[in-house]
Structures are given as C-alpha cells and as structure tokens.
Design an enzyme around this catalytic site. Structure first.
Site, PDB file in Angstrom:
ATOM      1  N   GLU A 267       0.664  -0.976  -0.221  1.00 30.60           N
ATOM      2  CA  GLU A 267       0.030   0.151   0.196  1.00 30.60           C
ATOM      3  C   GLU A 267       0.864   1.264  -0.102  1.00 30.60           C
ATOM      4  OE1 GLU A 267      -2.882   0.105  -0.109  1.00 30.60           O
ATOM      5  OE2 GLU A 267      -4.096  -2.673  -0.168  1.00 30.60           O
TER       6      GLU A 267
ATOM      7  N   CYS B 155      -3.324   8.345   3.365  1.00 32.39           N
ATOM      8  CA  CYS B 155      -3.171   7.799   2.256  1.00 32.39           C
ATOM      9  C   CYS B 155      -4.619   7.892   1.185  1.00 32.39           C
ATOM     10  CB  CYS B 155      -3.297   6.007   2.187  1.00 32.39           C
ATOM     11  SG  CYS B 155      -3.954   4.898   3.287  1.00 32.39           S
TER      12      CYS B 155
HETATM   13  P1  NAP Z   1       8.254   4.480   4.797  1.00 28.95           P
HETATM   14  O1  NAP Z   1       9.369   6.140   5.027  1.00 28.95           O
HETATM   15  O2  NAP Z   1       8.893   4.147   3.178  1.00 28.95           O
HETATM   16  O3  NAP Z   1       8.682   3.854   6.440  1.00 28.95           O
HETATM   17  C1  NAP Z   1       7.300   2.961   5.971  1.00 28.95           C
HETATM   18  C2  NAP Z   1       8.090   1.894   7.079  1.00 28.95           C
HETATM   19  O4  NAP Z   1       8.807   0.990   6.282  1.00 28.95           O
HETATM   20  C3  NAP Z   1       8.692   2.706   8.309  1.00 28.95           C
HETATM   21  O5  NAP Z   1       8.440   1.314   8.785  1.00 28.95           O
HETATM   22  C4  NAP Z   1      10.179   2.187   7.795  1.00 28.95           C
HETATM   23  O6  NAP Z   1      10.540   2.606   8.880  1.00 28.95           O
HETATM   24  C5  NAP Z   1      10.246   1.133   7.386  1.00 28.95           C
HETATM   25  N1  NAP Z   1      11.133   0.543   6.109  1.00 28.95           N
HETATM   26  C6  NAP Z   1      12.602   1.976   5.681  1.00 28.95           C
HETATM   27  N2  NAP Z   1      13.175   0.449   5.479  1.00 28.95           N
HETATM   28  C7  NAP Z   1      13.095  -0.162   5.861  1.00 28.95           C
HETATM   29  C8  NAP Z   1      14.301  -1.594   5.100  1.00 28.95           C
HETATM   30  N3  NAP Z   1      15.432  -0.939   4.675  1.00 28.95           N
HETATM   31  N4  NAP Z   1      13.625  -2.252   5.795  1.00 28.95           N
HETATM   32  C9  NAP Z   1      12.795  -2.591   6.595  1.00 28.95           C
HETATM   33  N5  NAP Z   1      11.561  -1.687   6.944  1.00 28.95           N
HETATM   34  C10 NAP Z   1      11.653   0.129   7.120  1.00 28.95           C
HETATM   35  O7  NAP Z   1       6.946   5.710   4.792  1.00 28.95           O
HETATM   36  P2  NAP Z   1       6.538   6.300   5.738  1.00 28.95           P
HETATM   37  O8  NAP Z   1       7.116   7.949   5.752  1.00 28.95           O
HETATM   38  O9  NAP Z   1       6.132   6.158   7.045  1.00 28.95           O
HETATM   39  O10 NAP Z   1       4.799   6.771   5.619  1.00 28.95           O
HETATM   40  C11 NAP Z   1       4.049   7.782   4.553  1.00 28.95           C
HETATM   41  C12 NAP Z   1       4.254   7.335   2.876  1.00 28.95           C
HETATM   42  O11 NAP Z   1       3.796   6.562   3.108  1.00 28.95           O
HETATM   43  C13 NAP Z   1       3.184   8.477   1.995  1.00 28.95           C
HETATM   44  O12 NAP Z   1       4.010   8.723   1.059  1.00 28.95           O
HETATM   45  C14 NAP Z   1       2.480   7.447   2.357  1.00 28.95           C
HETATM   46  O13 NAP Z   1       1.313   7.544   0.780  1.00 28.95           O
HETATM   47  C15 NAP Z   1       2.238   5.740   2.651  1.00 28.95           C
HETATM   48  N6  NAP Z   1       1.121   5.378   2.843  1.00 28.95           N
HETATM   49  C16 NAP Z   1       0.205   4.731   2.565  1.00 28.95           C
HETATM   50  C17 NAP Z   1      -0.598   3.638   3.121  1.00 28.95           C
HETATM   51  C18 NAP Z   1      -2.014   2.995   2.306  1.00 28.95           C
HETATM   52  O14 NAP Z   1      -2.634   1.869   2.862  1.00 28.95           O
HETATM   53  N7  NAP Z   1      -1.263   2.879   0.710  1.00 28.95           N
HETATM   54  C19 NAP Z   1      -1.097   4.232   4.024  1.00 28.95           C
HETATM   55  C20 NAP Z   1       0.135   4.977   4.414  1.00 28.95           C
HETATM   56  C21 NAP Z   1       0.929   5.651   4.453  1.00 28.95           C
HETATM   57  P3  NAP Z   1      10.902   3.443  10.087  1.00 28.95           P
HETATM   58  O15 NAP Z   1      10.101   3.795  10.534  1.00 28.95           O
HETATM   59  O16 NAP Z   1      11.832   2.681  11.731  1.00 28.95           O
HETATM   60  O17 NAP Z   1      12.417   3.909   9.389  1.00 28.95           O
END
Ligand code: NAP
Length: 513
Positions: A255, A294
């Site tokens: 997602e 999102c």
């Molecule tokens: P993100 O930076 O991609 O992080 C998401 C998750 O991935 C966090 O738990 C992060 O951990 C983890 N992560 C990052 N790199 C990783 C790796 N190499 N290995 C394992 N885990 C890793 O996204 P975000 O800033 O939290 O969220 C914002 C984005 O999410 C927006 O673009 C939004 O559109 C999207 N979103 C989509 C939905 C949907 O349902 N479609 C819902 C909500 C949000 P850490 O926090 O520890 O770095």
C-alpha cells in the site's frame, strides 16, 4: 522512556543509533528507541515454531474470539491511547477516532467475521468441477493458511489502525505476526501491544513487535512467510526487490502513494445537495490528520464552469494549532522531516499550479505546523506533478474538466489510486463513472444527496471494502471482508473422489473470496 521490542516472547532493549519520538507541537522528547543488536532470525523462528501451531490448532471462530478479547483490552484503555496519539502525533479528537477507534473497530469487525466462519480450519470454494467424463473424480479449490510468519511493516501515520487492521486478518487466518510500526510514532503501537501482551489474551508467539530498525528483515524471510508493507513507494520498491524475497516467492502486499481524486458531477450546480456534500468532504479530507492519510483527496476535479464557485467555497477558515486548545481543527504534521517533505512537495506542485488559499499557522516555536493549502491548476492536461507527486499533508489541487471522458482521463493520470469519490445525482454519469474509474482505483464512492449523510467519508477505510489500489498505489489489496483472508492463505486445487471432496466441503468454511 526507552521503548522495548517484544520478540521471542520477551521484552528486549535494542542497541545502536536511537530514534527520538517527539511531541510535534512542543518538540518535547517523549521516548527513544533503538533497533540494533536484536536477533530477528530467532524472533521470526519463535513466531513460526510456537505462535503458528498454537493459532492453527484453533478454529476461525476461536481466533475470532481472540480478536474480540484484544479489542476489549484496547477499549478499556482507549482514553490513554488518545492521549498518546495527541502527544506523539499531534492528533485532534477526530484524528484519534480514525486511528485508535478505527483499529479497535476493525478488530471487532474481523472478530465477527471469524465467528461467522464457525468451527472450521480451512476455506472451501463452493463448487466442485468434474475433470472428465467420469463424474466420480473431481476437483475442489481449498484455501489453507500459510505455515510461516506474517511480517507487517507500517507507515507513521496510523500507529493503531495500520497495526491492528493487518494483525486482525493475519491472526484470524492462523498466521503469527511480527509487526514493525514506523519508529517516529511507535509510542502508541508499543503501548497497545504491551497492554495486549500483559492481558495474556494471545498465545505465545502470536504477536511480536519491533519498534525500530529491522533493515535485515527482508533477508530473513522464508517460503510460507508473507510480507505486507504500507509506506512510501520508494521503500516498497527496495523491499520487494530484495533477493531473498524474490527467491522465497513470498506474497508481498504493498500500500503506497496515491493521488486520490474527488469529482463533482456535471449535473451538480452550486445549489445542489451534491455540491454541498462535495465541498464538505473535500474540506474534511484536507484537514483530518493534517492530510497525512493515504486516502486523502489530492486532486479536486470540477466542471470548468464551476471552478471559481468551488474555489470560493473551499476557501474556508481552518484553525490550525495545538489540538489541546479549544477550537483547533487541524494539528501539526508529525515531525520536521515531514514538514520539509511537504514544503518540497508543494514547490513541485507549483510548477503546474498556483496557490489560491493557505490557512494561518502558529509561527515560531517548535510546532511542526503546515498550512491547509489549496492550489489551482488551470491546465491539468499539460500538468505533470499534480498527477504524480503526493504531498503527504493538507494540500490539494483544484482542476477543471470539460466532459465526462475528460474527467475520467484526468483521474487515470494518477496512474492508480486508492479511492475516488464522485458527487452526482445523474444516474447515467454515476454508472459510467463507476465502471470507468474502477480500473484505476481500489474503491469508488458514488454520492448523491440521498446518501450524503450515510456516506462514512471518502477517507474512511471500512473493513467491508477493499483497501488498496493498482499501479502507483502499490497494486495491493487489504480488507474487503472475507476477501482479506486470501493474502494469508494458499489456494490449492484438491483432486479426488466426490466423497472425499464432499467431506472437505462439509468441514470447511464456504469462501468465494
Ligand atoms: P516509509 O519511510 O516508506 O516507511 C514505512 C515503513 O518502512 C516504516 O516502518 C519504516 O521504518 C520502514 N522501513 C523503511 N526502510 C526499511 C527497510 N530497509 N527495511 C525494513 N523496513 C523499512 O514511509 P512513511 O514515511 O512512514 O509513510 C509515508 C508514506 O506512506 C506516504 O507516501 C503514504 O502515501 C504512504 N502510505 C500509504 C498508505 C496506504 O494504505 N496506501 C497508508 C499510509 C501511508 P522506520 O520508521 O523505522 O524507518
């Protein structure tokens, strides 16, 4: 306070570089968390060896009862969670309802669904099919839960709903979970899981929590595991391309980003109920959770002759500030990094569009406030960024369309979205829009005056409805009632005698997902 992780049935400290969890209004440090030095291979093994068999020994109805027990523990502590949500995410009361109540409500929904599946441990499709002339040997498709662990990686914006929405379906399916909330807002996820573990309502190994780190998680997956990821498209791409993930062939649900739209129907003039409902919905979507949703509306499509009227109607006063203060309608973004990302994103959108309204925000101090911002793009055909770049904040772009075909083509420029809402009383337009937009959305809400009040809202993910979307949105599917179970089960064509297949049918739960 130092947040611990719950792995292998024990609370453990991490080591190494720590992330500070902050109050986005005051800048105060609430906790720190470090994710190094943890034996994640052993934690996953514990979940597979201990949690998995314990869950699979239970029926769907019994696992549904587990979810109900979890929901009851959480309900008893709801006020404390709302307070944590305010502290760590700057959430207003409405924001808390989305996240905290949304998580509990989803657990209760899947608890009820489990009860309906009864005392069964596998799912069966309704029809047997013959394989040749001889009717005695046929096939029946059966769904059985995977034998591994479900790894859930979540975004920062829903530390409760994001966690429990995924956990509910995995546990109901009989799969143990290792959940990884985003570190920056893990305070709430941590408190909730701690309460559930202390209440002793789940079998050992059923639920593990990793509050930070986990960069090696994808190297540790095995066949029979599944991965469900919510977050940015960049991270999703990297994780899905991991060599171990590819070699193990694990189901991987994504997602990710989405340029959701709201369309005002050609029939909806300024005096209509549909126009009023449209304006109300767009304003709500821009401000709830400060646009960090999102599903939030990012593109506002209106007939060209109503562009000015809609712009004027959307230029409403929004009180932005500390949600602890009376009258505040919108809180801050979650941290400085998100403010910077929103500022950069807004600059990109202004390549195509101009800012026509910005709310006031408290100036100075440590608050991570960002103004509610309306842009106007008069040439959506020539524009690129407004269809491609999601600003994860209270930012939306108004744009005109010429006719139905043009409106549908503009929605499709988002290259795959979670949801589009259409406000119309024209039954023909509603029918055309539903089909045309279904291919490029996971959900389409069609609203006329008669259902404007009944509509739970564009941004609300109801557990009965599919959540996910094609293309840019990640191509994933979550929720959707029984359909949600698919991801955690393998479908298998069983071939055998009619007597054997009949027995499987009688002992399984009927499933058309
Ligand atoms: P993100 O930076 O991609 O992080 C998401 C998750 O991935 C966090 O738990 C992060 O951990 C983890 N992560 C990052 N790199 C990783 C790796 N190499 N290995 C394992 N885990 C890793 O996204 P975000 O800033 O939290 O969220 C914002 C984005 O999410 C927006 O673009 C939004 O559109 C999207 N979103 C989509 C939905 C949907 O349902 N479609 C819902 C909500 C949000 P850490 O926090 O520890 O770095």
């Amino acid at each position: 306070m130092i947040l611990q992780h719950y792995l292998g049935g024990r609370w453990l400290d991490g080591t190494g570089a720590a992330t500070a969890l902050l109050d986005p209004v005051t800048g105060d440090e609430l906790a720190t968390v470090a994710g190094g030095g943890l034996d994640l291979a052993a934690a996953l093994d514990h979940a597979r060896r201990v949690g998995g068999p314990a869950l699979k020994a239970m029926t769907y109805a019994e696992r549904g009862a587990l979810l109900k027990a979890v929901a009851e523990v959480l309900t008893a502590n709801r006020d404390r969670y709302n307070d944590l949500s305010l502290q760590n995410s700057g959430a207003t009361a409405v924001d808390c309802a989305f996240d905290v109540d949304g998580g509990i409500g989803t657990l209760r929904y899947f608890a009820g669904l489990g009860k309906g599946l009864g005392d069964t441990r596998h799912l069966v499709e309704p029809d047997m099919e013959r394989l040749g002339r001889d009717e005695s040997f046929q096939t029946l498709h059966v769904w059985a839960p995977y034998g591994g662990v479900a790894i859930h990686i979540n975004a920062f914006n829903f530390p409760s709903w994001g966690l429990w929405g995924k956990v509910a379906v995995a546990l109901l399916s009989g799969m143990p979970v290792l959940a990884k909330p985003a570190a920056a807002t893990a305070l709430l996820s941590h408190a909730m899981v701690k309460d559930v573990i202390e209440a002793g309502v789940l079998p050992d190994g059923a639920l593990s929590l990793l509050c930070a780190g986990g960069r090696e998680l994808m190297d540790l997956v095995r066949p029979q595991d599944v991965v469900s990821f919510t977050g940015s498209a960049d991270t999703a791409r990297r994780l899905r391309a991991n060599a171990t993930v590819i070699a193990a062939g694990v189901p991987f649900n994504i997602e990710a980003d989405s340029l959701n739209a709201a369309v005002l129907g050609p029939d909806a003039g300024p005096e209509t109920e549909e126009f009023a409902a449209f304006v109300k919905e767009v304003l709500k979507e821009m401000t709830v959770k400060a646009g960090q949703k999102c599903t939030a509306i990012r593109r506002i499509l209106v007939p060209a002759d109503r562009l000015d009227a809609v712009q004027e109607a959307l230029t409403a006063k929004v009180v932005v500030g500390d949600p602890r203060q009376e009258g505040v309608r919108m809180g801050p973004l979650v941290n400085r990094a998100q403010v910077q990302a929103a500022e950069e994103g807004l600059a990109r959108l202004t390549q195509d569009a101009r800012v026509v309204f910005q709310s006031d925000v408290p100036r100075g101090g440590a608050g991570c406030f960002f103004p509610a911002t309306l842009l106007r793009c008069d040439d959506p055909d020539g524009a690129e960024a407004v269809h491609a770049h999601e600003v994860f904040g209270p930012v939306a772009t108004l744009m005109p369309y010429r006719d139905a075909h043009h409106a549908f083509a503009l929605v499709a420029r988002g290259e795959g979205s979670l949801v589009t809402s259409v406000f119309t009383a024209d039954a023909d337009f509603a029918a055309r829009a539903s089909v045309a937009l279904a291919a490029v959305n996971g959900r389409v809400a069609v609203v006329d005056g008669s259902v404007a009040k009944a509509n739970p809202g564009h941004g609300v993910v109801m557990p009965q409805c599919l959540h996910g979307g094609p293309g840019r949105a990640g191509g994933g599917e979550e929720m959707g009632g029984r359909r949600a179970l698919r991801f955690y089960h393998q479908r298998c064509a069983i071939q055998g005698s009619v007597a054997h297949l009949t027995r499987l049918k009688e002992t399984g739960a009927s499933f058309t997902g």
